[in-house]
Design a protein around this motif. Sequence first.
Motif, PDB file in Angstrom:
ATOM      1  N   HIS A   1       0.818  -1.218   0.000  1.00 53.21           N
ATOM      2  CA  HIS A   1       0.000   0.000   0.000  1.00 53.21           C
ATOM      3  C   HIS A   1       0.857   1.275   0.000  1.00 53.21           C
ATOM      4  O   HIS A   1       0.591   2.173  -0.813  1.00 53.21           O
ATOM      5  CB  HIS A   1      -0.982   0.008   1.166  1.00 53.21           C
ATOM      6  CG  HIS A   1      -1.722   1.295   1.300  1.00 53.21           C
ATOM      7  ND1 HIS A   1      -2.622   1.744   0.354  1.00 53.21           N
ATOM      8  CD2 HIS A   1      -1.671   2.261   2.252  1.00 53.21           C
ATOM      9  CE1 HIS A   1      -3.103   2.917   0.727  1.00 53.21           C
ATOM     10  NE2 HIS A   1      -2.536   3.255   1.879  1.00 53.21           N
ATOM     11  N   PRO A   2       1.863   1.394   0.856  1.00 49.60           N
ATOM     12  CA  PRO A   2       2.694   2.613   0.778  1.00 49.60           C
ATOM     13  C   PRO A   2       3.282   2.832  -0.618  1.00 49.60           C
ATOM     14  O   PRO A   2       3.306   3.954  -1.120  1.00 49.60           O
ATOM     15  CB  PRO A   2       3.793   2.367   1.813  1.00 49.60           C
ATOM     16  CG  PRO A   2       3.164   1.459   2.806  1.00 49.60           C
ATOM     17  CD  PRO A   2       2.261   0.563   1.994  1.00 49.60           C
ATOM     18  N   ARG A   3       3.724   1.760  -1.254  1.00 52.03           N
ATOM     19  CA  ARG A   3       4.267   1.861  -2.610  1.00 52.03           C
ATOM     20  C   ARG A   3       3.194   2.334  -3.586  1.00 52.03           C
ATOM     21  O   ARG A   3       3.460   3.152  -4.471  1.00 52.03           O
ATOM     22  CB  ARG A   3       4.815   0.494  -3.034  1.00 52.03           C
ATOM     23  CG  ARG A   3       5.763   0.560  -4.195  1.00 52.03           C
ATOM     24  CD  ARG A   3       6.339  -0.796  -4.588  1.00 52.03           C
ATOM     25  NE  ARG A   3       6.904  -1.539  -3.475  1.00 52.03           N
ATOM     26  CZ  ARG A   3       6.480  -2.748  -3.075  1.00 52.03           C
ATOM     27  NH1 ARG A   3       5.480  -3.356  -3.686  1.00 52.03           N
ATOM     28  NH2 ARG A   3       7.058  -3.364  -2.072  1.00 52.03           N
ATOM     29  N   GLU A   4       1.954   1.861  -3.415  1.00 52.88           N
ATOM     30  CA  GLU A   4       0.854   2.257  -4.305  1.00 52.88           C
ATOM     31  C   GLU A   4       0.548   3.742  -4.213  1.00 52.88           C
ATOM     32  O   GLU A   4       0.084   4.337  -5.184  1.00 52.88           O
ATOM     33  CB  GLU A   4      -0.408   1.455  -3.964  1.00 52.88           C
ATOM     34  CG  GLU A   4      -0.337   0.005  -4.341  1.00 52.88           C
ATOM     35  CD  GLU A   4      -1.517  -0.818  -3.830  1.00 52.88           C
ATOM     36  OE1 GLU A   4      -1.676  -1.953  -4.309  1.00 52.88           O
ATOM     37  OE2 GLU A   4      -2.260  -0.337  -2.947  1.00 52.88           O
TER      38      GLU A   4
ATOM     39  N   HIS B   1       4.814   6.740   4.939  1.00 53.76           N
ATOM     40  CA  HIS B   1       3.407   6.393   5.126  1.00 53.76           C
ATOM     41  C   HIS B   1       3.083   6.289   6.611  1.00 53.76           C
ATOM     42  O   HIS B   1       2.021   6.752   7.054  1.00 53.76           O
ATOM     43  CB  HIS B   1       3.077   5.079   4.407  1.00 53.76           C
ATOM     44  CG  HIS B   1       1.616   4.826   4.335  1.00 53.76           C
ATOM     45  ND1 HIS B   1       0.932   4.130   5.300  1.00 53.76           N
ATOM     46  CD2 HIS B   1       0.691   5.208   3.419  1.00 53.76           C
ATOM     47  CE1 HIS B   1      -0.346   4.084   4.980  1.00 53.76           C
ATOM     48  NE2 HIS B   1      -0.522   4.728   3.849  1.00 53.76           N
ATOM     49  N   PHE B   2       3.982   5.713   7.390  1.00 54.92           N
ATOM     50  CA  PHE B   2       3.783   5.618   8.833  1.00 54.92           C
ATOM     51  C   PHE B   2       3.606   6.998   9.452  1.00 54.92           C
ATOM     52  O   PHE B   2       2.673   7.232  10.229  1.00 54.92           O
ATOM     53  CB  PHE B   2       4.974   4.897   9.483  1.00 54.92           C
ATOM     54  CG  PHE B   2       4.907   4.861  10.985  1.00 54.92           C
ATOM     55  CD1 PHE B   2       4.174   3.885  11.633  1.00 54.92           C
ATOM     56  CD2 PHE B   2       5.566   5.809  11.747  1.00 54.92           C
ATOM     57  CE1 PHE B   2       4.100   3.849  13.013  1.00 54.92           C
ATOM     58  CE2 PHE B   2       5.497   5.791  13.124  1.00 54.92           C
ATOM     59  CZ  PHE B   2       4.760   4.806  13.767  1.00 54.92           C
ATOM     60  N   ALA B   3       4.505   7.918   9.082  1.00 56.18           N
ATOM     61  CA  ALA B   3       4.437   9.281   9.639  1.00 56.18           C
ATOM     62  C   ALA B   3       3.144   9.982   9.236  1.00 56.18           C
ATOM     63  O   ALA B   3       2.481  10.623  10.068  1.00 56.18           O
ATOM     64  CB  ALA B   3       5.650  10.090   9.194  1.00 56.18           C
ATOM     65  N   THR B   4       2.766   9.875   7.977  1.00 57.55           N
ATOM     66  CA  THR B   4       1.552  10.530   7.492  1.00 57.55           C
ATOM     67  C   THR B   4       0.305   9.946   8.152  1.00 57.55           C
ATOM     68  O   THR B   4      -0.539  10.674   8.683  1.00 57.55           O
ATOM     69  CB  THR B   4       1.449  10.403   5.960  1.00 57.55           C
ATOM     70  OG1 THR B   4       2.592  11.025   5.369  1.00 57.55           O
ATOM     71  CG2 THR B   4       0.193  11.059   5.426  1.00 57.55           C
ATOM     72  N   ALA B   5       0.186   8.622   8.130  1.00 58.45           N
ATOM     73  CA  ALA B   5      -0.999   7.975   8.701  1.00 58.45           C
ATOM     74  C   ALA B   5      -1.089   8.201  10.208  1.00 58.45           C
ATOM     75  O   ALA B   5      -2.178   8.463  10.739  1.00 58.45           O
ATOM     76  CB  ALA B   5      -0.980   6.476   8.383  1.00 58.45           C
ATOM     77  N   THR B   6       0.038   8.129  10.883  1.00 59.62           N
ATOM     78  CA  THR B   6       0.038   8.348  12.329  1.00 59.62           C
ATOM     79  C   THR B   6      -0.340   9.788  12.659  1.00 59.62           C
ATOM     80  O   THR B   6      -1.098  10.040  13.603  1.00 59.62           O
ATOM     81  CB  THR B   6       1.417   7.997  12.921  1.00 59.62           C
ATOM     82  OG1 THR B   6       1.719   6.641  12.588  1.00 59.62           O
ATOM     83  CG2 THR B   6       1.443   8.154  14.420  1.00 59.62           C
ATOM     84  N   GLY B   7       0.157  10.727  11.870  1.00 61.41           N
ATOM     85  CA  GLY B   7      -0.201  12.136  12.074  1.00 61.41           C
ATOM     86  C   GLY B   7      -1.682  12.381  11.869  1.00 61.41           C
ATOM     87  O   GLY B   7      -2.333  13.069  12.667  1.00 61.41           O
ATOM     88  N   PHE B   8      -2.247  11.800  10.799  1.00 58.31           N
ATOM     89  CA  PHE B   8      -3.683  11.928  10.557  1.00 58.31           C
ATOM     90  C   PHE B   8      -4.465  11.313  11.714  1.00 58.31           C
ATOM     91  O   PHE B   8      -5.420  11.908  12.224  1.00 58.31           O
ATOM     92  CB  PHE B   8      -4.082  11.230   9.250  1.00 58.31           C
ATOM     93  CG  PHE B   8      -4.034  12.114   8.041  1.00 58.31           C
ATOM     94  CD1 PHE B   8      -5.192  12.615   7.490  1.00 58.31           C
ATOM     95  CD2 PHE B   8      -2.829  12.427   7.442  1.00 58.31           C
ATOM     96  CE1 PHE B   8      -5.159  13.417   6.365  1.00 58.31           C
ATOM     97  CE2 PHE B   8      -2.782  13.229   6.325  1.00 58.31           C
ATOM     98  CZ  PHE B   8      -3.944  13.731   5.784  1.00 58.31           C
ATOM     99  N   GLY B   9      -4.055  10.118  12.137  1.00 61.65           N
ATOM    100  CA  GLY B   9      -4.753   9.425  13.216  1.00 61.65           C
ATOM    101  C   GLY B   9      -4.727  10.209  14.519  1.00 61.65           C
ATOM    102  O   GLY B   9      -5.742  10.316  15.212  1.00 61.65           O
ATOM    103  N   ALA B  10      -3.571  10.774  14.851  1.00 67.04           N
ATOM    104  CA  ALA B  10      -3.455  11.554  16.088  1.00 67.04           C
ATOM    105  C   ALA B  10      -4.370  12.776  16.052  1.00 67.04           C
ATOM    106  O   ALA B  10      -5.044  13.096  17.031  1.00 67.04           O
ATOM    107  CB  ALA B  10      -2.007  11.974  16.316  1.00 67.04           C
TER     108      ALA B  10
END
Length: 88
Positions: free
Chosen positions: A9-12, A20-29
């Motif tokens: 998924h990150p590659r997609e 992707h971890f940083a972006t998704a975690t930031g959105f989630g927080a």
Amino acid sequence: MFDKVFLKHPREVGESYGEHFATATGFGARMVVGGLACIVHGVIPALFVRTASDTVKSLYGRMKARQPAFAEKPPAFTEPAWQMEYEI
């Protein structure tokens, strides 16, 4: 299996796993903080009057801006004057 679970998924979406971890975690927080503010607002309406709505608008604008079709020209909903019809 590792590739499918962690890297596909990150590659997609054109990101490394770390990006992707940083972006998704930031959105989630931000979603958690906005959700907590909304719960407090439900109990004490005078507090966090616009926090949840502003969080939703901000995250929506950031999410749409990440899509290639919107990269050339920012959509109208990222403008400060853009308002939802109803705010929480």
